[in-house]
Design a protein around this motif. Structure first.
Motif, PDB file in Angstrom:
ATOM      1  N   CYS A  85      40.080  37.142  35.240  1.00 57.53           N
ATOM      2  CA  CYS A  85      39.973  36.125  36.292  1.00 57.53           C
ATOM      3  C   CYS A  85      40.874  36.517  37.455  1.00 57.53           C
ATOM      4  CB  CYS A  85      40.344  34.750  35.750  1.00 57.53           C
ATOM      5  SG  CYS A  85      39.262  34.197  34.412  1.00 57.53           S
ATOM      6  N   ALA A  86      40.493  37.586  38.120  1.00 56.57           N
ATOM      7  CA  ALA A  86      41.268  38.063  39.264  1.00 56.57           C
ATOM      8  C   ALA A  86      41.022  37.168  40.470  1.00 56.57           C
ATOM      9  CB  ALA A  86      40.888  39.504  39.585  1.00 56.57           C
ATOM     10  N   GLU A  87      41.981  37.152  41.373  1.00 49.61           N
ATOM     11  CA  GLU A  87      41.869  36.344  42.589  1.00 49.61           C
ATOM     12  C   GLU A  87      40.659  36.776  43.406  1.00 49.61           C
ATOM     13  OE1 GLU A  87      44.462  35.326  46.633  1.00 49.61           O
ATOM     14  OE2 GLU A  87      45.277  36.662  45.086  1.00 49.61           O
ATOM     15  N   LEU A  88      39.907  35.822  43.910  1.00 48.70           N
ATOM     16  CA  LEU A  88      38.784  36.107  44.800  1.00 48.70           C
ATOM     17  C   LEU A  88      39.332  36.220  46.219  1.00 48.70           C
ATOM     18  CD1 LEU A  88      35.965  33.761  43.451  1.00 48.70           C
ATOM     19  CD2 LEU A  88      36.656  36.022  42.674  1.00 48.70           C
ATOM     20  N   LYS A  89      39.400  37.419  46.746  1.00 49.25           N
ATOM     21  CA  LYS A  89      40.014  37.636  48.051  1.00 49.25           C
ATOM     22  C   LYS A  89      38.984  37.728  49.169  1.00 49.25           C
ATOM     23  CE  LYS A  89      44.111  39.972  46.230  1.00 49.25           C
ATOM     24  NZ  LYS A  89      44.938  41.205  46.266  1.00 49.25           N
ATOM     25  N   LYS A  90      37.807  38.241  48.866  1.00 45.18           N
ATOM     26  CA  LYS A  90      36.797  38.447  49.898  1.00 45.18           C
ATOM     27  C   LYS A  90      35.976  37.175  50.108  1.00 45.18           C
ATOM     28  CE  LYS A  90      36.209  43.363  48.818  1.00 45.18           C
ATOM     29  NZ  LYS A  90      35.237  44.395  48.357  1.00 45.18           N
ATOM     30  N   ASP A  91      35.593  36.944  51.355  1.00 41.37           N
ATOM     31  CA  ASP A  91      34.721  35.800  51.639  1.00 41.37           C
ATOM     32  C   ASP A  91      33.397  35.918  50.884  1.00 41.37           C
ATOM     33  OD1 ASP A  91      36.533  34.557  53.236  1.00 41.37           O
ATOM     34  OD2 ASP A  91      35.630  35.167  55.145  1.00 41.37           O
ATOM     35  N   SER A  92      32.930  37.166  50.699  1.00 44.70           N
ATOM     36  CA  SER A  92      31.660  37.350  49.991  1.00 44.70           C
ATOM     37  C   SER A  92      31.761  36.876  48.549  1.00 44.70           C
ATOM     38  CB  SER A  92      31.244  38.832  50.026  1.00 44.70           C
ATOM     39  OG  SER A  92      32.243  39.656  49.456  1.00 44.70           O
ATOM     40  N   GLU A  93      32.928  37.061  47.916  1.00 48.08           N
ATOM     41  CA  GLU A  93      33.128  36.599  46.540  1.00 48.08           C
ATOM     42  C   GLU A  93      33.171  35.076  46.488  1.00 48.08           C
ATOM     43  OE1 GLU A  93      35.757  40.446  44.980  1.00 48.08           O
ATOM     44  OE2 GLU A  93      36.767  38.632  45.697  1.00 48.08           O
ATOM     45  N   LYS A  94      33.819  34.475  47.483  1.00 45.89           N
ATOM     46  CA  LYS A  94      33.894  33.014  47.523  1.00 45.89           C
ATOM     47  C   LYS A  94      32.518  32.414  47.829  1.00 45.89           C
ATOM     48  CE  LYS A  94      38.654  33.446  49.020  1.00 45.89           C
ATOM     49  NZ  LYS A  94      39.571  33.439  50.162  1.00 45.89           N
ATOM     50  N   TYR A  95      31.752  33.095  48.657  1.00 44.66           N
ATOM     51  CA  TYR A  95      30.382  32.662  48.970  1.00 44.66           C
ATOM     52  C   TYR A  95      29.544  32.669  47.695  1.00 44.66           C
ATOM     53  CZ  TYR A  95      25.840  32.660  51.397  1.00 44.66           C
ATOM     54  OH  TYR A  95      24.584  32.370  51.834  1.00 44.66           O
ATOM     55  N   ASP A  96      29.677  33.752  46.896  1.00 41.46           N
ATOM     56  CA  ASP A  96      28.940  33.833  45.637  1.00 41.46           C
ATOM     57  C   ASP A  96      29.370  32.733  44.673  1.00 41.46           C
ATOM     58  OD1 ASP A  96      27.539  36.037  46.496  1.00 41.46           O
ATOM     59  OD2 ASP A  96      28.868  37.490  45.556  1.00 41.46           O
ATOM     60  N   PHE A  97      30.680  32.431  44.662  1.00 42.56           N
ATOM     61  CA  PHE A  97      31.188  31.366  43.797  1.00 42.56           C
ATOM     62  C   PHE A  97      30.564  30.026  44.188  1.00 42.56           C
ATOM     63  CE2 PHE A  97      34.198  27.867  43.193  1.00 42.56           C
ATOM     64  CZ  PHE A  97      34.432  27.948  41.829  1.00 42.56           C
TER      65      PHE A  97
END
Length: 347
Positions: free
Chosen positions: A152-164
């Motif tokens: 459970c690594a930190e989501l740093k990229k906006d693309s990762e947060k968008y996918d979340f």
């Protein structure tokens, strides 16, 4: 067990994977195993993975017995006691928190437990990072106990947060537009817990498709949202609108620093993609962006020149220094920056 969501999560690094003899999975790929190590600093994802595992086990057997242990205030013999089969042999889920702060007694007994895990028991070890308990983690990763690791690594990229965020709405069966997702990520880019809570509120409240207008109605007053609205208006050449939104943002308590940061984020992406050809998917993979970020930057770049971008980057550096104390009037520095960007770099 595979999660119902279709989120793409950051995969464990190759370096980390090469050192482990057990599966290293993303948070939404959690499945039952005798030992489940949940590692990493992203608390929201860790809690989601552990809850998902509990729900799955409960669906498989409603008699599931759930126990919680705190590794930092561990009572000797506690793990073996709760993991041992009961009279009716129900499955057991043991959730162990604060493993990164574990006591010596827990460390000794956990290492012993790995040599002979109890049948029908699922032990979840939550380790939030740091060197404490490293021997235990290394032993689990070597394959002892037949475990898996949920990274459970930190989501740093906006693309990762968008996918979340996409996965949140998909799991709930709610329709949401791409622009609404972008607005949400822009408003809550600094805190995944707040982004998750915002998604859940919209899921609970909205009866129709969730649009950018819906998001703006709920969260349009946030500093982060206003910062990107200022940037969007200026980059589109709408100087008057940008200045009006800026004044509204400042009156609502916005600090000039994150507003300059919003400009920097968008201008940097535009600079990366200036003069580059290719499809949005290909360029997204090449530059570590989401396809929608590529498409947005390509749209924003229409009418811009290389010289204009260079002027804006220099103006950004000056404005950044000014709002961080090098200048006397941060608001004037912001207004000057907005004027240069709205003119596509013309001084």
């Amino acid at each position: 067990m595979a999660a119902r969501s279709g989120a793409r999560a950051a995969a464990p690094s190759k370096a980390a994977s090469s050192k482990a003899a057990i599966p290293q999975l993303a948070w939404h790929q959690v499945r039952p195993a005798p030992i489940v190590l949940v590692s990493g600093t992203e608390t929201v994802l860790a809690e989601r993975a552990i809850r998902q595992l509990r729900d799955f086990l409960k669906l498989e057997d409603a008699s599931l017995e759930v126990n919680d242990i705190q590794a930092d205030s561990y009572a000797p013999g506690e793990l073996v006691t709760v993991a041992s089969p009961s009279l009716f042999d129900e499955p057991r889920l043991i959730r162990v928190s604060n493993v990164e702060k574990c006591s010596d007694a827990f460390l000794v007994e956990a290492l012993e437990y790995l040599e002979n895990p109890a049948e029908g028991a699922y032990v979840v070890l939550r380790h939030g990072g740091g060197v404490r308990g490293k021997k235990l983690l290394d032993t689990i990763r070597s394959g002892a106990g037949g475990g898996i690791e949920i990274v459970c690594a930190e989501l740093k990229k906006d693309s990762e947060k968008y996918d979340f965020a996409t996965a949140e709405f998909k799991a709930a069966g709610k329709r949401v537009t791409a622009s609404a997702l972008r607005a949400l990520v822009g408003a809550f880019s600094d805190d995944l817990a707040e982004l998750s809570a915002a998604c859940q509120q919209l899921i609970a409240d909205a009866t129709a498709e969730i649009t950018e207008t819906t998001v703006d109605r709920y969260y349009g007053g946030r500093v982060e949202a206003n910062a990107f609205k200022v940037a969007d208006a200026a980059i589109a050449g709408r100087l008057g609108d940008a200045l009006v939104i800026l004044r509204h943002a400042l009156a609502s308590g916005a600090d000039p620093v994150p507003i300059v940061a919003a400009f920097a984020s968008k201008i940097r992406t535009m600079a990366k993609l200036f003069g580059v050809r290719g499809g949005s998917g290909q360029l997204a993979a090449q530059f570590g962006l989401a396809p929608w970020q590529v498409e947005r930057a390509q749209k924003d770049l229409r009418g811009w020149s290389d010289e204009g971008l260079a002027n804006c980057i220099r103006a950004l550096a000056d404005a950044d220094a000014s709002v961080k104390g090098a200048g006397r009037d941060p608001v004037f520095a912001l207004e000057k920056l907005i004027g240069i960007i709205a003119r596509r770099g013309a001084e």
